[in-house]
Design a protein around this motif. Structure first.
Motif, PDB file in Angstrom:
ATOM      1  N   GLY A 198      10.649  28.970  61.075  1.00 40.83           N
ATOM      2  CA  GLY A 198      10.938  29.510  61.928  1.00 40.83           C
ATOM      3  C   GLY A 198       9.260  30.356  62.178  1.00 40.83           C
ATOM      4  O   GLY A 198       8.601  30.665  62.740  1.00 40.83           O
ATOM      5  N   THR A 199       8.873  30.708  61.004  1.00 42.50           N
ATOM      6  CA  THR A 199       8.167  30.547  60.603  1.00 42.50           C
ATOM      7  C   THR A 199       6.723  30.476  61.406  1.00 42.50           C
ATOM      8  O   THR A 199       5.806  30.402  61.986  1.00 42.50           O
ATOM      9  CB  THR A 199       7.057  31.887  59.212  1.00 42.50           C
ATOM     10  OG1 THR A 199       8.604  32.447  59.382  1.00 42.50           O
ATOM     11  CG2 THR A 199       5.302  32.081  59.134  1.00 42.50           C
ATOM     12  N   LEU A 200       6.995  28.294  60.799  1.00 38.62           N
ATOM     13  CA  LEU A 200       5.835  28.015  60.999  1.00 38.62           C
ATOM     14  C   LEU A 200       6.306  27.827  62.443  1.00 38.62           C
ATOM     15  O   LEU A 200       4.716  27.925  63.156  1.00 38.62           O
ATOM     16  CB  LEU A 200       6.442  26.240  59.774  1.00 38.62           C
ATOM     17  CG  LEU A 200       5.602  26.778  59.211  1.00 38.62           C
ATOM     18  CD1 LEU A 200       6.339  25.146  58.316  1.00 38.62           C
ATOM     19  CD2 LEU A 200       4.268  26.232  58.790  1.00 38.62           C
ATOM     20  N   GLN A 201       6.565  27.217  63.625  1.00 37.11           N
ATOM     21  CA  GLN A 201       7.144  27.072  64.425  1.00 37.11           C
ATOM     22  C   GLN A 201       6.380  28.448  65.407  1.00 37.11           C
ATOM     23  O   GLN A 201       6.035  28.493  66.335  1.00 37.11           O
ATOM     24  CB  GLN A 201       8.245  27.422  65.327  1.00 37.11           C
ATOM     25  CG  GLN A 201       8.399  26.213  66.328  1.00 37.11           C
ATOM     26  CD  GLN A 201       9.506  25.971  67.170  1.00 37.11           C
ATOM     27  OE1 GLN A 201      11.051  26.420  66.656  1.00 37.11           O
ATOM     28  NE2 GLN A 201       9.067  24.260  67.949  1.00 37.11           N
ATOM     29  N   ILE A 202       6.702  29.896  65.020  1.00 35.09           N
ATOM     30  CA  ILE A 202       5.963  31.087  65.427  1.00 35.09           C
ATOM     31  C   ILE A 202       4.469  31.120  65.924  1.00 35.09           C
ATOM     32  O   ILE A 202       3.904  31.142  66.966  1.00 35.09           O
ATOM     33  CB  ILE A 202       6.967  32.384  64.910  1.00 35.09           C
ATOM     34  CG1 ILE A 202       8.130  32.084  65.060  1.00 35.09           C
ATOM     35  CG2 ILE A 202       6.435  33.407  65.134  1.00 35.09           C
ATOM     36  CD1 ILE A 202       9.065  33.392  64.937  1.00 35.09           C
ATOM     37  N   GLY A 203       4.285  30.694  64.734  1.00 36.02           N
ATOM     38  CA  GLY A 203       2.909  30.593  64.382  1.00 36.02           C
ATOM     39  C   GLY A 203       1.901  29.472  64.971  1.00 36.02           C
ATOM     40  O   GLY A 203       1.130  30.198  65.814  1.00 36.02           O
ATOM     41  N   GLY A 204       2.776  28.331  65.084  1.00 34.27           N
ATOM     42  CA  GLY A 204       2.073  27.405  66.234  1.00 34.27           C
ATOM     43  C   GLY A 204       2.310  27.435  67.579  1.00 34.27           C
ATOM     44  O   GLY A 204       1.410  26.790  67.982  1.00 34.27           O
ATOM     45  N   GLY A 205       3.503  28.257  67.883  1.00 38.58           N
ATOM     46  CA  GLY A 205       3.769  28.330  69.316  1.00 38.58           C
ATOM     47  C   GLY A 205       2.726  29.513  69.689  1.00 38.58           C
ATOM     48  O   GLY A 205       2.187  29.393  70.890  1.00 38.58           O
ATOM     49  N   LEU A 206       2.082  30.905  68.436  1.00 36.53           N
ATOM     50  CA  LEU A 206       1.199  31.869  68.779  1.00 36.53           C
ATOM     51  C   LEU A 206      -0.331  31.349  69.050  1.00 36.53           C
ATOM     52  O   LEU A 206      -0.998  31.300  69.848  1.00 36.53           O
ATOM     53  CB  LEU A 206       1.463  32.585  68.192  1.00 36.53           C
ATOM     54  CG  LEU A 206       2.477  33.281  68.065  1.00 36.53           C
ATOM     55  CD1 LEU A 206       2.825  34.520  66.899  1.00 36.53           C
ATOM     56  CD2 LEU A 206       2.289  34.232  69.551  1.00 36.53           C
ATOM     57  N   THR A 207      -0.579  29.682  68.178  1.00 36.21           N
ATOM     58  CA  THR A 207      -1.953  29.151  67.942  1.00 36.21           C
ATOM     59  C   THR A 207      -1.722  28.442  69.165  1.00 36.21           C
ATOM     60  O   THR A 207      -2.834  28.354  69.911  1.00 36.21           O
ATOM     61  CB  THR A 207      -1.628  28.410  66.769  1.00 36.21           C
ATOM     62  OG1 THR A 207      -1.812  29.605  65.628  1.00 36.21           O
ATOM     63  CG2 THR A 207      -2.848  28.135  67.206  1.00 36.21           C
ATOM     64  N   TYR A 208      -1.055  27.519  69.683  1.00 35.25           N
ATOM     65  CA  TYR A 208      -0.919  25.924  70.618  1.00 35.25           C
ATOM     66  C   TYR A 208      -0.950  27.297  72.352  1.00 35.25           C
ATOM     67  O   TYR A 208      -1.360  26.448  72.679  1.00 35.25           O
ATOM     68  CB  TYR A 208      -0.088  25.063  70.672  1.00 35.25           C
ATOM     69  CG  TYR A 208       0.194  24.162  71.283  1.00 35.25           C
ATOM     70  CD1 TYR A 208      -0.963  23.577  71.071  1.00 35.25           C
ATOM     71  CD2 TYR A 208       1.060  23.912  72.145  1.00 35.25           C
ATOM     72  CE1 TYR A 208      -0.983  21.977  71.970  1.00 35.25           C
ATOM     73  CE2 TYR A 208      -0.065  22.589  73.257  1.00 35.25           C
ATOM     74  CZ  TYR A 208      -1.167  21.608  73.221  1.00 35.25           C
ATOM     75  OH  TYR A 208      -0.764  20.838  73.648  1.00 35.25           O
ATOM     76  N   ALA A 209       0.355  27.633  72.320  1.00 36.57           N
ATOM     77  CA  ALA A 209       0.782  28.698  73.419  1.00 36.57           C
ATOM     78  C   ALA A 209      -0.902  29.695  73.834  1.00 36.57           C
ATOM     79  O   ALA A 209      -0.755  30.137  75.226  1.00 36.57           O
ATOM     80  CB  ALA A 209       1.555  29.234  73.464  1.00 36.57           C
ATOM     81  N   LEU A 210      -0.609  30.863  73.284  1.00 40.45           N
ATOM     82  CA  LEU A 210      -1.456  31.879  73.271  1.00 40.45           C
ATOM     83  C   LEU A 210      -3.190  31.756  72.891  1.00 40.45           C
ATOM     84  O   LEU A 210      -3.782  32.987  72.697  1.00 40.45           O
ATOM     85  CB  LEU A 210      -0.928  33.039  73.145  1.00 40.45           C
ATOM     86  CG  LEU A 210       0.521  33.247  73.386  1.00 40.45           C
ATOM     87  CD1 LEU A 210       1.472  34.152  73.213  1.00 40.45           C
ATOM     88  CD2 LEU A 210       0.351  33.006  74.884  1.00 40.45           C
ATOM     89  N   GLY A 211      -3.435  30.495  71.271  1.00 40.95           N
ATOM     90  CA  GLY A 211      -4.488  30.953  71.091  1.00 40.95           C
ATOM     91  C   GLY A 211      -4.852  31.922  70.490  1.00 40.95           C
ATOM     92  O   GLY A 211      -5.483  32.221  69.333  1.00 40.95           O
ATOM     93  N   VAL A 212      -3.602  32.373  69.449  1.00 40.01           N
ATOM     94  CA  VAL A 212      -3.890  32.950  68.036  1.00 40.01           C
ATOM     95  C   VAL A 212      -4.056  31.981  67.306  1.00 40.01           C
ATOM     96  O   VAL A 212      -3.224  31.613  66.446  1.00 40.01           O
ATOM     97  CB  VAL A 212      -2.256  34.280  67.788  1.00 40.01           C
ATOM     98  CG1 VAL A 212      -2.590  34.715  66.554  1.00 40.01           C
ATOM     99  CG2 VAL A 212      -2.044  35.025  69.094  1.00 40.01           C
ATOM    100  N   PRO A 213      -5.171  32.411  65.916  1.00 42.26           N
ATOM    101  CA  PRO A 213      -4.994  31.649  64.649  1.00 42.26           C
ATOM    102  C   PRO A 213      -4.409  31.947  64.325  1.00 42.26           C
ATOM    103  O   PRO A 213      -3.501  32.417  63.922  1.00 42.26           O
ATOM    104  CB  PRO A 213      -6.468  32.099  64.750  1.00 42.26           C
ATOM    105  CG  PRO A 213      -7.265  32.888  65.394  1.00 42.26           C
ATOM    106  CD  PRO A 213      -5.886  33.699  66.433  1.00 42.26           C
TER     107      PRO A 213
END
Length: 511
Positions: A198-213
């Protein structure tokens, strides 16, 4: 003692990963190789056996027995009951692997050439296999065992108590404590695997969809915030926090799935569901016992054995939780509900997400595999980008992952608290708080010491001893059911004899 020893082992694991991550990684990889090489066959046989045993219990002579006695009434409605067991039993994994797993099998199928129409059919069929009847059979056997001994025999809701028909009062000593400690460790490892995903995907989603590092600091913030929400929810009890969150999970999941069906290749999704369901049913036994002793392929180990081990580590957690919320159900209702309803939703889910991903890769010319090779956690959001309202879909998915994350951790805190306090249905708040912190720390250690591979390794290695325990639970449950069935038959026979004797003395009583 169970709480202290289990906590010491968990904290030792955290310290090991924090101060000697290379040593932990090397050791766990060695254990993984030994487990897969020597006991892969045992995982396959035991899980298939759990499925057959569950079907026998549902449709055999014990199916009409009610958990809690003949007069017991369910505490929760069927919809809330289903929502809670589904949220606890699958949750984060459905979102993480919804598009990624079918796409991975499409590229590298268990047999044959990848990136073909045959590979697409095989990909969805094996995804159904990994998320269908088998995992829910594991949960149903564990949950039914705990529920029967707790509600029908009045014993504490502990895994060790289910061995009483086999070992008698010896479960009060070291043997019983060892079983409960193994249950706690298995639960912690299974939950940590899901929270890490879950942590990996939340991080990946924030990065890919919203541009969060996507940084280590982001992962720390995600785990700390989510675990804080989970602890707050668990302190509010099952009837409030967990039930409310579970219903919210189902609402968001259904909304997201319907959106994918409507915005994606709708006809392709329904046709994929239909043909894959037929292939799954037709090949169930073949897939259940498939190993590759005549080749060097690691596909079964990388996928099927990982999943079977992951589900087994979740068994004490999900089993105790669904036992806790299933009083008043008959054995038949329990098994059929736990086996069929979540499996059907999983099939629909993977047909929608996996079917859309395969359609984009195979027919639309969208290279999702390039994203997946970089990071599995970003596959889902890459798929969204090719659909209308991509930003809204991404936000819905992130909300669902967070909600599943909190629900899983919330339920885990409750179950670990129950196991640590001799089966109390409402453990002290400080116990749940301690386990919440420890689980969060374990997830962080694993992510920083190996990521996804470390999570998979932990599941497979930690599941082996508990798989042996589950085989023993099946034997013990059958013995208890048979004993109680004979006692009921004897009691009914004695009642009939008493009535016959009364009628013989005074025939007019029959009028």
């Amino acid at each position: 003692m169970v709480f202290v020893v289990s906590l010491a082992i968990a904290l030792g694991f955290v310290a090991w990963g924090a101060f000697a991550p290379d040593s932990m990684s090397t050791t766990t990889q060695t254990l993984l190789s030994g487990t897969i090489g020597g006991f892969g066959w045992f995982y396959l046989l035991s899980v298939f056996g759990f499925l057959l045993f569950a079907i026998y219990l549902a449709f055999g002579r014990f199916g009409g027995i009610r958990l809690g006695g003949d007069d017991a009434e369910p505490e929760f409605s069927r919809i809330s009951w289903f929502a809670m067991l589904f949220s606890a039993g699958m949750g984060i994994g459905l979102v993480f692997w919804g598009a990624a797993e079918p796409l991975a099998h499409f590229a590298t199928p268990p047999a044959g050439e990848g990136l073909t129409a045959d590979a697409a059919r095989t990909a969805l069929r094996y995804t159904f296999f990994h998320w269908g009847l088998h995992p829910w059979a594991i949960y149903s056997v564990m949950g039914l065992t705990i529920a029967y001994f707790s509600f029908n025999r009045g014993l504490p809701a502990l895994v060790s108590e289910a061995f009483r028909p086999l070992f008698g009062d010896r479960v009060n000593g070291g043997l019983g404590k060892l079983v409960d400690i193994l249950a706690i460790i298995a639960t912690a490892c299974g939950v940590v695997t899901s929270l890490g995903l879950g942590t990996l995907q939340i991080g990946g989603g924030l990065t890919y969809a919203l541009g969060v590092p996507d940084t280590d600091l982001l992962h720390v913030v995600i785990i700390v915030v989510a675990m804080g929400l989970a602890i707050a929810s668990s302190l509010s009890g099952v009837g409030r926090g967990i039930q409310w969150l579970s219903n919210l999970n189902i609402a968001i999941a259904v909304l997201l799935m319907l959106a994918i069906v409507a915005l994606g290749p709708t006809l392709f999704i329904f046709e994929s569901f239909t043909t894959t369901l037929g292939g799954y049913i037709n090949n169930l036994s073949l897939m259940s016992l498939r190993l590759t002793p005549f080749s060097k392929s690691s596909w079964v180990a990388d996928w099927t054995l990982f999943y079977w081990a992951w589900w087994i580590t979740w068994a004490p957690f999900v089993g105790l939780f669904i036992a806790r919320v299933s009083k008043g159900r008959t054995i038949r209702e329990f098994i059929v509900g736990v086996l069929l309803a979540p499996s059907l939703v999983s099939f629909l889910w993977f047909s929608a997400f996996g079917g859309t991903a395969i359609h984009q890769q195979l027919l639309d010319g969208i290279n999702l595999l390039a994203v997946q090779h970089e990071d599995y956690a970003k596959t889902l959001f890459a798929m969204f980008k090719a659909l209308p309202m991509a930003q809204l879909l991404s936000l819905l998915a992130l909300a669902l992952i967070v909600s599943f994350f909190v629900t899983s951790a919330d339920s885990a805190n409750l179950v670990l608290g129950m196991l640590s306090t001799k089966g109390r249905h409402d453990p002290p708040a400080w116990i749940k708080l301690v386990w919440g912190v420890v689980i969060g720390a374990m997830a962080l250690v694993l992510l920083f010491s190996g990521g996804l591979k470390a999570l998979q390794t932990l599941s497979i290695v930690s599941a082996l001893p508990f798989a042996l325990i589950m085989v023993g639970l099946c034997v013990s449950l059958y013995k208890a059911l048979a004993e109680d069935d004979r006692a009921r038959a004897h009691k009914e026979k004695a009642r009939r004899h008493a009535v016959d004797a009364m009628l013989a003395r005074d025939p007019h009583l029959g009028d």
